[in-house]
Enzyme design. Sequence first.
Site, mmCIF file in Angstrom:
data_model
loop_
_atom_site.group_PDB
_atom_site.id
_atom_site.type_symbol
_atom_site.label_atom_id
_atom_site.label_comp_id
_atom_site.label_asym_id
_atom_site.label_seq_id
_atom_site.Cartn_x
_atom_site.Cartn_y
_atom_site.Cartn_z
ATOM 1 C CG ASP A 124 -7.289 -3.522 0.205
ATOM 2 O OD1 ASP A 124 -6.374 -2.573 -0.388
ATOM 3 O OD2 ASP A 124 -7.534 -3.584 1.206
ATOM 4 C CG ASP A 167 -1.896 -1.004 1.122
ATOM 5 O OD1 ASP A 167 -2.155 -1.771 1.910
ATOM 6 O OD2 ASP A 167 -2.653 -1.121 0.043
HETATM 7 C C1 DX5 Z 1 -6.453 0.782 2.538
HETATM 8 C C2 DX5 Z 1 -5.333 -0.422 2.547
HETATM 9 C C3 DX5 Z 1 -5.792 -1.319 3.553
HETATM 10 C C4 DX5 Z 1 -5.069 -2.563 3.631
HETATM 11 C C5 DX5 Z 1 -5.853 -3.844 4.273
HETATM 12 O O1 DX5 Z 1 -6.496 1.253 3.734
HETATM 13 O O2 DX5 Z 1 -5.141 -0.779 1.437
HETATM 14 O O3 DX5 Z 1 -7.213 -1.675 3.206
HETATM 15 O O4 DX5 Z 1 -4.535 -3.077 2.486
HETATM 16 O O5 DX5 Z 1 -6.233 -3.578 5.447
HETATM 17 P P1 DX5 Z 1 -7.527 -4.695 6.467
HETATM 18 O O6 DX5 Z 1 -7.188 -5.760 5.632
HETATM 19 O O7 DX5 Z 1 -6.535 -4.574 7.675
HETATM 20 O O8 DX5 Z 1 -8.521 -3.957 6.448
#
Ligand code: DX5
Length: 215
Positions: A173, A36
């Site tokens: 995601d 990310d």
């Molecule tokens: C944006 C990021 C998160 C991360 C996943 O905020 O992209 O979504 O990748 O986070 P979790 O799986 O902990 O929601």
Amino acid sequence: MAPSVLIAPSILSADLSRLNEEIKSIESSADWLQIDVMDGHFVPNTAFPFTQVQTIQTKLPLDIHLMVENPSEAAREFLSLHPKNITFHAEAVQKTDDRRALLQAIRKGGATAGIAINPPTPLSDIADVLGEVDLLLVMSVHPGFGGQSFIPSVLEKVTEARKRYPTLMIQMDGGVDDATAPLCIRAGANNLVAGSFIFRAADRAQAIASLRSSS
Ligand code: DX5
């Protein structure tokens, strides 16, 4: 035959002081590794600048999720790491010509090209390029932080996209865990990103298997 489900752990929730060890702990059970990239402008957080991503050692295909105001500049930089996929946000690139140009530049650089939409963004906003992308990322949280709650209303966008594009890779995601993964897959997603669910688990391989087996 429904496409098999790929699992892409997001390292946003990993222990960054031991990043390569953390990646090793999921390497044998994950399909992709999602990174990310956040610039502190497009989202109210910064994460994974290029210089940090350069230090990552893994055999997993890299999936670069650009949550940045200037994705074309970032994509050029990250292509030098030979990632599997680069996804940019439709909200950061409004014009069709610019979206098309960036999709082509990413492909020319050797990666597949994805477009992401945040929870408030309708599927119709990307009707101009949806038939040309390699991957659609339907965010199930407002981007910027891990550990947020899943927003179920986005599932209808997944169902709609799957109906129109039976072979498109559709990724979700945000708040994906063993309870929400089945909803994502039933809606038509075939690529799941999970951060906190995996990296908080005592048995990470089992956590990944539980997401995959919910198909
Ligand atoms: C944006 C990021 C998160 C991360 C996943 O905020 O992209 O979504 O990748 O986070 P979790 O799986 O902990 O929601």
